[in-house]
Every structure is written in structure tokens, then in C-alpha cells.
Design a protein around this motif. Sequence first.
Motif, short mmCIF file in Angstrom:
data_model
loop_
_atom_site.label_atom_id
_atom_site.label_comp_id
_atom_site.label_asym_id
_atom_site.label_seq_id
_atom_site.Cartn_x
_atom_site.Cartn_y
_atom_site.Cartn_z
N THR A 1 58.26 80.79 124.09
CA THR A 1 58.08 81.52 122.84
C THR A 1 58.78 82.87 122.90
OG1 THR A 1 55.95 80.41 122.52
CG2 THR A 1 56.38 82.36 121.19
N ASN B 1 44.63 70.89 121.23
CA ASN B 1 45.14 72.20 121.63
C ASN B 1 46.62 72.16 121.99
OD1 ASN B 1 42.68 73.43 121.25
ND2 ASN B 1 42.06 73.34 123.39
N LEU C 1 50.00 74.11 120.38
CA LEU C 1 50.95 74.93 121.13
C LEU C 1 52.39 74.53 120.84
CD1 LEU C 1 49.05 75.13 124.52
CD2 LEU C 1 49.52 77.05 123.00
#
Length: 451
Positions: free
Chosen positions: A79, A103, A107
Amino acid sequence: MTRQLHLNAFIHPAGHHEAAWRHPLTEPERIYDVDYYQQIARTAEAARFDAIFFADGPALRQSAEFNASGRLEPIVLLTAIAAATEKIGLIATASTTYHEPYNLARLFSTLDFVSGGRAGWNIVTTSTALAAANFGLPEHPDPSIRYERAREFVDVAIKLWDSWEDDAVVLDRPGGRYADPAKVHPIDFHGKHLEVRGPFNAPRSPQGHPVLVQAGSSNDGRDFAGRYAEAIFTAHQTLDNAQAFYTDIKNRACLAGRDPDHVKVLPGLSPFIADTEEAAHRLEREFNELTIPRYGLRQLTALAGVDLSSFDLDSPVPRDLFGDAGAVTDNNRSRTQVIAEIVDRENPTVRELLHRLAGARGHRVFTGTPEQVADTIEEWFTEGAADGFNIMPPHYPRGLEAFTDTVVPILQRRGLFRTEYTGDTLRDHLGLPRPDSQYAGRTPESTELVS
């Protein structure tokens, strides 16, 4: 259009040679600095690579005493790299055994949004039993169970990513409707290992969903790849073995009802490059002379389950310790098979085998001039052994720079590799279509959701 080569930079902190951190060409003091990885990514992007890639695992697999063994979490790191780059794909490894699908889907979806459609997920089931104790589990699941869960996990992730139809967001300000609830679907997944209601809490990301990558070459891994993978990282030492794997994967994709051209096979290649062949071999020897045998022996045991610690380093490797792992049809111990084949072909001493594996843990190490490196890449690409390569420089950052500065221009002059990006997403770079939503073309049904 002429078939184009794909190049991926496999980032390993100080380099893929196990002694890289000891060599003056490397910068091990920087391996926890984001600037270091942003610099590497920009180098790969300037050379028009398809992607960069981080391997990962939820355990410290090697002794920190003898190697720069620590890792930063790759999705967070990518990121940060996304903000410092514009085009290059961003592939992170994540385990289906030690994550939960909702989850992890979030992401990767977020990485795809943040990067403008450049995310890829290298799907692994985690091979090391060391991970189990980090998650409070009494034991590491066996491979068949791990792959059962992995299949359910990927099915769930895709259903979650698809649970908002592409036109679900209507953004009707005057009417007060942000999204059409009939186009946001619970997935109601009920499997042997997973139970997930859904829907997802974000629309489909720019690529529809991140590119799915896979790295297992066992029989279970090949079946999984044929069903799901859009790119495959693999390890081969010889052209013949690479061709056999390539053909097998493409056939498995066809049997799964998929277009084999949408499954890109990328063997690993770790090149020692210099202006002359003699200088390249001298550079490789410099790195091998920095290896620590105790570390190499532990690595061999971890990779192949073979313990050579009681043998003299300059004695031949006993072939019988590998059993029948060199058999072409034995794919259930894929990395052991690669190592056994090295022993069969080369009859190395223990020291020589440790040096062979020090370069890239069983991936192909090639030592030579830029022209020679380009020649071997072209041969494998044109002879049905690869759609491209996972480039694994023995040392970072200069090993990648040597490849991008000297080998890439040769591949470009030969018309094998792009000189400019022709798209913005990782799917564009790989020539992969944006997948249709699983709900595309269906008659809408009213869906009531609790906010």
C-alpha cells in the motif's frame, strides 16, 4: 498481436542468495525502511515490469542468527509502494490456512482500490508447521486439508468481491439512494471448513477482483492452479521439466473450462550478470564463499527433509537419502524433487549442493553476460516452457538494476518485451480480462439488508 514476455520482480530483502546480506553490494541496514522497497519498485516500473512480488509466511522460518530473515507485512508495505508508483502490479502472499476470508478479501480489495487496479494475491496454504503454534493450534493441518480449505477460501473471497454488482452504486443524490439493494447480495456460503454470510462491505474493485496467483507445484497445487490461478510462480532447473510443467498446467486449465492463455506460467530465474562470463562466475563465487554451512544445512532440511549435517562437506551427496523424489511423476514433494534432480544430474558434494541452493532455494540460477541471460529467457519463452519469468536477483538493489539496465534492453530490441505500458492495471499488463461478476446477466431479486 505478437506474444509478449511477462517479467515480475520477486523482492527478497537483501537478495535471493542466502549470503547476500554479507556482500558489500547489498544494503541490509535498509530492509525495514519503506524507502528501500519504493526504490526497488520504481526501478522495476521504469523497466516496465508487470509486477513486484513479496513472499511471506506467519512464522520465522530461518534462524535470524545467520540471515536477514525478518519480513514486513506485505499488503501494508505494498500500500505504501502504491503511493510511490503509478503502473506496476503489486502482488502479496497471504495464507488461506492462517487468515479468515472476509478480512483478507477486504485487505486485497483495499489494495486494489488504493493502487487503481494493480493488486495481486499469491495464494498459499503455508507449508511450514512452525506457523501453527503462532495461532494457538495444536498442529499444522496436513496438505489435503489445507487445500480443501484453500478451495473454499478462494470461492468465498470471489463471492464476496462479486457480492456488489458492477452497477450496484447508483449515487442518486436527488432520490436519496446511494446503492440499489437488489444488486448487493449475501453469499450465504456453507462449506466443510468455512461459514460466511456476506455480503461484502465495499463495491467491486477496479480489477473486478485482484489477480489470483499461485505457487504450489505438487499434485494438489497443480489442480488448484488449473482451477483458480491466473499466474503461477514455479521452480525448474531444466528446459524439459519446465516444458512438462507448462503443458500440464495449461491442460489442467482447459479441463477446468478455462482459457489456457489466461494462466501465465512464470518460472523463477536468479541471474548473476557481468560484462563477461568469467566476471559473472567470479561474482557468484564471491557470494558462495560468504555462505555459512550450518545455515545451508538447515535450509536443505527445511526444503527437502534431508539432513546432511553428519556428512563431510566435501563428500558426495548420498543419493539414497532422497528416495524416489527425482521421479518425474512424483509431484507431491515438488521442491524435494527439484533438489533430487540436481543430485542426479550433477553428483555434487555436500558443499557444492549447498552452494547450488544458496542462490535461490531450488529456483534456477543462471550465471553469464546480459546476452546469455537474454538468450536463456528467449529460449524458454519461445520453446513452450514459460510465459515469462519471476526475476529473483541474488542481491538487491543492484542485482535488479543490472538486469533492468542490461538484459531488458536486449529483450526489447528483440521484440519480446514491452517498451511502454499499454494499460493501467495488473490485468492489463498480463493480458487478462476483467472477470464478470457472478451476478452479471441475472434477473435482479430484492435483497433486504440490515444496516
